[in-house]
Design a protein around this motif. Structure first.
Motif, short mmCIF file in Angstrom:
data_model
loop_
_atom_site.label_atom_id
_atom_site.label_comp_id
_atom_site.label_asym_id
_atom_site.label_seq_id
_atom_site.Cartn_x
_atom_site.Cartn_y
_atom_site.Cartn_z
N ASN A 76 0.83 -1.21 0.00
CA ASN A 76 0.00 0.00 0.00
C ASN A 76 0.86 1.26 0.00
OD1 ASN A 76 -2.34 -1.47 0.06
ND2 ASN A 76 -2.65 -1.30 2.26
N ASN A 77 1.88 1.26 0.85
CA ASN A 77 2.76 2.42 0.95
C ASN A 77 3.54 2.63 -0.35
OD1 ASN A 77 1.92 2.87 3.58
ND2 ASN A 77 3.60 1.69 4.48
N PHE A 78 3.97 1.54 -0.96
CA PHE A 78 4.71 1.69 -2.22
C PHE A 78 3.79 2.19 -3.33
CE2 PHE A 78 6.80 0.48 -6.14
CZ PHE A 78 8.12 0.84 -5.89
N LEU A 79 2.56 1.68 -3.38
CA LEU A 79 1.61 2.16 -4.37
C LEU A 79 1.31 3.64 -4.17
CD1 LEU A 79 -0.94 -0.81 -4.53
CD2 LEU A 79 0.49 0.02 -6.42
N ALA A 80 1.19 4.06 -2.91
CA ALA A 80 0.96 5.48 -2.63
C ALA A 80 2.14 6.32 -3.08
CB ALA A 80 0.70 5.67 -1.14
N THR A 276 -10.76 6.70 -8.97
CA THR A 276 -9.39 6.19 -8.98
C THR A 276 -9.09 5.35 -7.75
OG1 THR A 276 -8.64 8.11 -10.26
CG2 THR A 276 -6.96 6.85 -9.10
N ALA A 277 -9.48 5.86 -6.58
CA ALA A 277 -9.20 5.11 -5.34
C ALA A 277 -9.89 3.75 -5.35
CB ALA A 277 -9.63 5.93 -4.12
N PHE A 278 -11.14 3.73 -5.80
CA PHE A 278 -11.85 2.44 -5.89
C PHE A 278 -11.12 1.51 -6.84
CE2 PHE A 278 -14.94 -0.73 -6.81
CZ PHE A 278 -15.80 -0.78 -5.72
N SER A 279 -10.68 2.05 -7.97
CA SER A 279 -10.00 1.23 -8.97
C SER A 279 -8.68 0.68 -8.44
CB SER A 279 -9.77 2.06 -10.23
OG SER A 279 -9.12 1.30 -11.21
N VAL A 280 -7.90 1.53 -7.76
CA VAL A 280 -6.59 1.11 -7.26
C VAL A 280 -6.72 0.01 -6.21
CG1 VAL A 280 -4.60 1.87 -5.90
CG2 VAL A 280 -5.40 3.25 -7.83
N TYR A 281 -7.75 0.10 -5.36
CA TYR A 281 -7.89 -0.84 -4.25
C TYR A 281 -8.91 -1.95 -4.50
CZ TYR A 281 -4.93 2.28 -1.59
OH TYR A 281 -3.85 3.03 -1.16
N GLN A 282 -9.42 -2.04 -5.74
CA GLN A 282 -10.46 -3.03 -6.00
C GLN A 282 -9.96 -4.46 -5.78
OE1 GLN A 282 -11.70 -2.92 -10.13
NE2 GLN A 282 -9.64 -2.46 -10.83
N VAL A 408 -3.03 7.66 -2.01
CA VAL A 408 -2.59 8.19 -0.71
C VAL A 408 -3.76 8.23 0.27
CG1 VAL A 408 -1.72 10.22 0.49
CG2 VAL A 408 -0.70 9.53 -1.68
N LEU A 409 -4.89 8.76 -0.20
CA LEU A 409 -6.06 8.84 0.67
C LEU A 409 -6.53 7.45 1.07
CD1 LEU A 409 -8.16 10.71 1.97
CD2 LEU A 409 -9.51 10.52 -0.13
N LEU A 413 -6.89 6.30 4.90
CA LEU A 413 -8.16 5.80 5.43
C LEU A 413 -8.04 4.36 5.91
CD1 LEU A 413 -10.61 7.28 2.74
CD2 LEU A 413 -10.30 8.07 5.10
N PHE A 414 -7.20 3.58 5.19
CA PHE A 414 -6.95 2.20 5.58
C PHE A 414 -6.36 2.14 6.99
CE2 PHE A 414 -3.92 -1.41 5.65
CZ PHE A 414 -4.82 -2.46 5.48
N GLU A 415 -5.43 3.04 7.29
CA GLU A 415 -4.83 3.09 8.62
C GLU A 415 -5.83 3.61 9.66
OE1 GLU A 415 -1.89 1.96 9.45
OE2 GLU A 415 -1.29 1.43 7.40
#
Length: 446
Positions: A76-80, A276-282, A408-409, A413-415
């Motif tokens: 997650n951190n690397f993707l951010a 975008t956020a939905f797509s990245v974390y789907q 990033v968001l 939010l995950f944390e």
């Protein structure tokens, strides 16, 4: 015909067909019929640049990095980080490339040389990204991703500007709808294609996906250029003095009379952040959130993408013409923001894999409306048509800003919500609704 450089008034000339008539803006009276070929060129160009990009950004990059780094906070951190650095690069280069495209004078026009170069360079970068499979090369992965964000703007900024170059205001809804159809196929089709290259037992299949995406990217600029048939720009006015006025016009954010321009920019950015956020974390909604393995998740991603494409593709071609007929831009965009929010929050309340397909259906309708009408809205809030590529490049910050803030968001939010992916969805839905509110605040467009 050619243009008198001092007065910017078209005058008669009997030179060959490479000479063009240049005007600052195509008015409704000068273009009785919609230039459908412009929409087709822009739509196909968008399909073949956005499809590969979304296939990488949404599916192949997370999958590859999960195999290299591992799952959880590390990836997650690397993707951010990847999204932040890549989008910052894109933010800077999109304005510069847009301005240089506006200033380009060549026998092949202003936009064509950039689109052709961008296709070749971006395809090469994608090919080399696919070759990285070791944690010792992660720095090179970041460098290549930033180069991709730079070179892809060689295609994006000139392609969108071509719509402003060649389309009168009354036809922009129709042309934007055609463009949106290609954009939507790329936005949601790219992850579908990428999903076919996910395999828990065969990680090398992911590398093949990068090769396929590189081939699609390679044809983006050429196919758009062939259809547009852009004429020579050699007789367009040339910038004679590189003074402060020149710098302000071509490289500085617009200041005067630009309130609605920035409302459109940030309204679009909010909606794009949600998408975008939905797509990245789907992938992680399905694996960590719903306890599916990677292979099954890939199948649901493909089904969700197909559902989105079908509904978006139905609503995209009709939304722009309806907006033209009703002479409205804001209301359809706000409706789309509401639908995207509803689709986004659904898996939070119904944490089953089928909810992702329902997301595809509902948000697909919203996306079809949004991408077809929003582009027409963007064209109508431009402060100056002469440097359309630069200002449209600034409006493209909505997309690049979403690329930064989405991952990033999502990580933040995950944390915040106890390392549970589905818990980030209500916040993402609220962001989409806020984008709709900003669009409603625009005054110069109905």
């Amino acid at each position: 015909m050619h243009t008198d450089i001092e007065s910017n008034i078209p005058i008669e000339n009997n030179n060959d067909a490479d000479e063009i008539t240049w005007v600052k803006e195509i008015t409704d009276g000068k273009q009785p019929k919609a230039p459908l070929y412009v929409g087709i060129a822009a739509g196909l160009g968008a399909l073949f640049w956005l499809g590969p990009f979304m296939g990488l950004n949404s599916v192949l990059n997370p999958a590859k990095l999960s195999h290299i780094i591992g799952s959880g906070s590390a990836v997650n951190n690397f993707l951010a980080l990847l999204g932040t650095l890549g989008a910052i690069t894109s933010t800077i280069t999109t304005i510069i490339i847009g301005a240089l495209s506006d200033l380009t004078r060549s026998r092949w026009g202003r936009r064509t040389p950039w689109m052709l170069a961008g296709s070749v360079l971006t395809a090469a970068v994608i090919f080399f990204l696919g070759r990285i499979n070791d944690s010792s090369h992660l720095t090179m992965f970041i460098v290549l991703w930033c180069l991709l964000q730079t070179f892809i703007n060689f295609i994006v900024a000139p392609l969108i500007a071509a719509i402003a170059d060649k389309t009168a205001p009354k036809h922009r809804g129709v042309i934007s709808s055609i463009y949106a159809a290609g954009f939507i196929l790329g936005e949601y089709g790219g992850p579908v294609v990428g999903g076919y290259f996910l395999s828990a037992s065969n990680p090398s299949l992911i590398d093949m996906g990068y090769n396929v995406m590189a081939i699609f990217m390679l044809i983006s600029g050429p196919i758009a250029a062939v259809i547009l048939r852009e004429k020579s720009s050699l007789c367009m006015p040339k910038q004679k003095k590189l003074d402060w006025e020149f710098f302000v016009k071509y490289f500085i954010f617009p200041i005067k009379g630009s309130r609605d321009f920035y409302l459109a920019l940030f309204g679009k950015m909010m909606i794009c952040i949600t998408i975008t956020a939905f797509s990245v974390y789907q992938l992680f909604f399905l694996t960590s959130g719903m306890s599916l393995n990677e292979t099954v998740s890939g199948k649901y991603i493909s089904l969700m993408g197909i559902a989105t494409i079908i509904t978006a593709f139905i609503f995209s071609p009709i939304s722009g013409p309806i907006a033209d007929k009703l002479k409205t831009r804001k209301k359809p965009v706000v409706l789309s923001a509401i639908l995207i929010a509803i689709g986004t929050i659904l898996p939070y309340f119904y944490a089953e894999p089928t909810s992702m397909i329902w997301y595809g259906i509902i948000s697909g309708i919203g996306s079809g409306i949004f991408f077809s009408v929003d582009q027409a809205l963007n064209l109508e809030v431009l402060p100056n048509n002469e440097n359309a590529a630069k200002d449209l490049g600034i409006l493209n910050l909505a997309n690049t800003g979403a690329q930064i803030l989405g991952p990033v968001l999502g990580a933040v939010l995950f944390e915040m919500f106890g390392h549970h992916y589905l818990s980030i969805l209500p916040s993402l839905a609220a962001i989409s609704l806020f984008g709709g509110i900003l669009v409603m605040m625009i005054k110069s467009v109905k």
